[in-house]
Structure formats: C-alpha cells, structure tokens
Enzyme design. Structure first.
Site, PDB file in Angstrom:
ATOM      1  N   GLU A 168       0.852  -1.199   0.000  1.00 45.59           N
ATOM      2  CA  GLU A 168       0.000   0.000   0.000  1.00 45.59           C
ATOM      3  C   GLU A 168       0.884   1.244   0.000  1.00 45.59           C
ATOM      4  OE1 GLU A 168      -2.565   1.441  -0.619  1.00 45.59           O
ATOM      5  OE2 GLU A 168      -3.930   1.794   1.042  1.00 45.59           O
ATOM      6  N   ASP A 169       0.364   2.343  -0.536  1.00 43.15           N
ATOM      7  CA  ASP A 169       1.154   3.576  -0.546  1.00 43.15           C
ATOM      8  C   ASP A 169       1.218   4.215   0.840  1.00 43.15           C
ATOM      9  OD1 ASP A 169      -1.548   4.292  -0.565  1.00 43.15           O
ATOM     10  OD2 ASP A 169      -1.378   5.745  -2.193  1.00 43.15           O
TER      11      ASP A 169
ATOM     12  N   ASP B 141      -3.540   5.769   6.489  1.00 42.09           N
ATOM     13  CA  ASP B 141      -3.920   7.022   7.159  1.00 42.09           C
ATOM     14  C   ASP B 141      -4.869   6.674   8.319  1.00 42.09           C
ATOM     15  OD1 ASP B 141      -4.518   9.659   7.721  1.00 42.09           O
ATOM     16  OD2 ASP B 141      -5.577  10.070   5.870  1.00 42.09           O
TER      17      ASP B 141
ATOM     18  N   LYS C 244       0.826   7.119   8.432  1.00 33.93           N
ATOM     19  CA  LYS C 244       0.392   8.399   9.029  1.00 33.93           C
ATOM     20  C   LYS C 244      -0.361   8.051  10.309  1.00 33.93           C
ATOM     21  CE  LYS C 244      -1.206  11.433   5.628  1.00 33.93           C
ATOM     22  NZ  LYS C 244      -2.390  12.059   4.953  1.00 33.93           N
TER      23      LYS C 244
ATOM     24  N   PHE D   9      -0.747  16.325   3.595  1.00 33.83           N
ATOM     25  CA  PHE D   9      -1.103  15.577   2.394  1.00 33.83           C
ATOM     26  C   PHE D   9       0.126  15.369   1.523  1.00 33.83           C
ATOM     27  CE2 PHE D   9      -3.410  14.372  -1.397  1.00 33.83           C
ATOM     28  CZ  PHE D   9      -4.375  13.548  -0.831  1.00 33.83           C
TER      29      PHE D   9
ATOM     30  N   ASP E 125      -1.509  10.773  -5.481  1.00 29.37           N
ATOM     31  CA  ASP E 125      -2.097  11.875  -6.239  1.00 29.37           C
ATOM     32  C   ASP E 125      -2.845  12.877  -5.368  1.00 29.37           C
ATOM     33  OD1 ASP E 125      -4.331  10.121  -5.558  1.00 29.37           O
ATOM     34  OD2 ASP E 125      -5.505  11.332  -6.965  1.00 29.37           O
TER      35      ASP E 125
ATOM     36  N   ARG F 119       1.121  12.085  -9.614  1.00 27.64           N
ATOM     37  CA  ARG F 119       1.581  10.702  -9.419  1.00 27.64           C
ATOM     38  C   ARG F 119       2.945  10.455 -10.049  1.00 27.64           C
ATOM     39  NH1 ARG F 119      -2.802   7.566  -7.518  1.00 27.64           N
ATOM     40  NH2 ARG F 119      -4.839   8.128  -8.317  1.00 27.64           N
TER      41      ARG F 119
HETATM   42  P1  IMP Z   1      -7.158   5.426   4.949  1.00 31.23           P
HETATM   43  O1  IMP Z   1      -8.237   4.496   4.490  1.00 31.23           O
HETATM   44  O2  IMP Z   1      -7.689   6.609   5.690  1.00 31.23           O
HETATM   45  O3  IMP Z   1      -6.054   4.732   5.694  1.00 31.23           O
HETATM   46  O4  IMP Z   1      -6.543   6.046   3.630  1.00 31.23           O
HETATM   47  C1  IMP Z   1      -5.746   5.294   2.785  1.00 31.23           C
HETATM   48  C2  IMP Z   1      -5.829   5.767   1.372  1.00 31.23           C
HETATM   49  O5  IMP Z   1      -6.121   7.164   1.296  1.00 31.23           O
HETATM   50  C3  IMP Z   1      -4.493   5.593   0.672  1.00 31.23           C
HETATM   51  O6  IMP Z   1      -4.462   4.378  -0.031  1.00 31.23           O
HETATM   52  C4  IMP Z   1      -4.435   6.773  -0.258  1.00 31.23           C
HETATM   53  O7  IMP Z   1      -5.035   6.442  -1.484  1.00 31.23           O
HETATM   54  C5  IMP Z   1      -5.280   7.835   0.407  1.00 31.23           C
HETATM   55  N1  IMP Z   1      -4.441   8.791   1.148  1.00 31.23           N
HETATM   56  C6  IMP Z   1      -4.338   8.925   2.489  1.00 31.23           C
HETATM   57  N2  IMP Z   1      -3.486   9.892   2.810  1.00 31.23           N
HETATM   58  C7  IMP Z   1      -3.023  10.373   1.622  1.00 31.23           C
HETATM   59  C8  IMP Z   1      -2.066  11.396   1.288  1.00 31.23           C
HETATM   60  O8  IMP Z   1      -1.451  12.072   2.132  1.00 31.23           O
HETATM   61  N3  IMP Z   1      -1.851  11.594  -0.041  1.00 31.23           N
HETATM   62  C9  IMP Z   1      -2.479  10.879  -1.012  1.00 31.23           C
HETATM   63  N4  IMP Z   1      -3.358   9.909  -0.735  1.00 31.23           N
HETATM   64  C10 IMP Z   1      -3.635   9.661   0.576  1.00 31.23           C
END
Ligand code: IMP
Length: 176
Positions: free
Chosen positions: A98-99, A102, A130, A151, A158, A164
């Site tokens: 995963e990238d 959050d 994060k 962010f 993106d 990207r």
């Molecule tokens: P979560 O479900 O809140 O953990 O968010 C995860 C997904 O949100 C990641 O796979 C990203 O696609 C997107 N995301 C969360 N934070 C960022 C960021 O800082 N930049 C870009 N995409 C983010």
C-alpha cells in the site's frame, strides 16, 4: 520549494535506499514460503514496482483497486472493490503493498476481505504510515517512512489524479 505549495519530503534516493532495506526484511520473512505480492492501485504502483524488483522469493503478483478517497483529500467513508484479485489466495502468504495508511479504513476493509478467503498469513507493507490519524486497529508490518499529518503527493500518490508521476514524495499545501 520548487512548485507552488509543494515541497520535497523524501528524495528519490532516500526512497530507493529505504525500499532496499524493506525488501531485505521481506525476503528474510518469506524465505521458502509461497508469497503473493498484492498491489493496491493506484497509489502504490511506483512503490510496488520498485519493491517487487528487489523481492527474491519469486512471488505471485496481483492487483486490487479500492475506492476510498475519490478526488479529494477527505475519506468518503465508503470502501469497495473496483478491481478484485484474480488469482487464488487460499492457504498462501499474502503481503499487501500500500502507498500510505492514514485512518486505516482502507486496510481494515481489505484485510477483513482477504482473511475471509482463507489466507495462510496476511501482512501489510506500506511506504508511509500516518499513524496520528489512525481510527482503525491496523498494524503495518513493514513501514517505509513514518509521516506526520499533511497531504503527500508524488511517487504514485495523487491529489485529484495529479502529481503521481513525481519521482519524489512531496508535501502539499492543499489550501494553495
Ligand atoms: P485510509 O483508508 O484513511 O487509511 O486512507 C488510505 C488511502 O487514502 C491511501 O491508499 C491513499 O489512497 C489515500 N491517502 C491517504 N493519505 C493520503 C495522502 O497524504 N496523499 C495521497 N493519498 C492519501
């Protein structure tokens, strides 16, 4: 600062060095085991490609795509597959790539889905964690960088489908 509202957080060299270290840990963990390397599209595509090139255990490779954030920086709160796995994962060791994790909502959803399919083991490798915003009990097994709130764009990530292509990880001021 080389572009309005965007500043480099980690250079291409720093990313490359960290991925080499992560790959060594992953290779040690999965030595002699059947591994499925699962890329979470789209954000992880660069990380996945660079990481996979350094994995020596000949993994099977597949891709999933989940809708979570849409075209903005706030989570929609609703997660679903827009592309599911195509290979069989039952009794296999799956490493989700995963990238960024959050709130953890996306990984919580995906891990529940994959566990229900009878995997032998399930771990997460995320380029960034994060942790301050975590709302779901998700454990990231292999972390590239711990990042603060803010962010991040570039190196696959993106903002409204842009940035990207940047080779660096950059912090963005979304108010600019
Ligand atoms: P979560 O479900 O809140 O953990 O968010 C995860 C997904 O949100 C990641 O796979 C990203 O696609 C997107 N995301 C969360 N934070 C960022 C960021 O800082 N930049 C870009 N995409 C983010």
């Amino acid at each position: 600062m080389w572009n309005r509202g965007i500043s480099v957080l980690y250079s291409a060299k720093e990313i490359e060095d960290r991925i080499r270290e992560m790959a060594a840990e992953i290779n040690a963990m999965y030595a002699g085991k059947p591994l499925v390397l699962l890329c979470v599209l789209k954000g992880a595509f660069m990380f996945f490609s660079d990481l996979a090139k350094r994995i020596t255990v000949h993994p099977e490779i597949d891709f999933v795509r989940l809708s979570s954030y849409g075209n903005c920086d706030n989570s929609s709160g609703v997660i679903s597959f827009t592309k599911d796995i195509e290979i069989t994962i039952i009794n296999k060791h799956v490493l989700v790539v995963e990238d960024i994790v959050d709130t953890g909502a996306t990984m919580d959803f995906l891990c529940r889905q994959l566990k229900a399919r009878g995997v032998a083991s399930l771990r997460i490798a995320a380029l960034m964690d994060k942790k301050e915003r975590r709302a779901f009990p998700v454990k990231v097994d292999f972390v590239g960088f711990k990042v603060p709130c803010g962010f991040v764009v570039g190196y696959g990530l993106d903002y409204a489908e842009k940035y990207r292509e940047l080779p660096e990880l950059c912090l963005m001021n979304v108010r600019d």
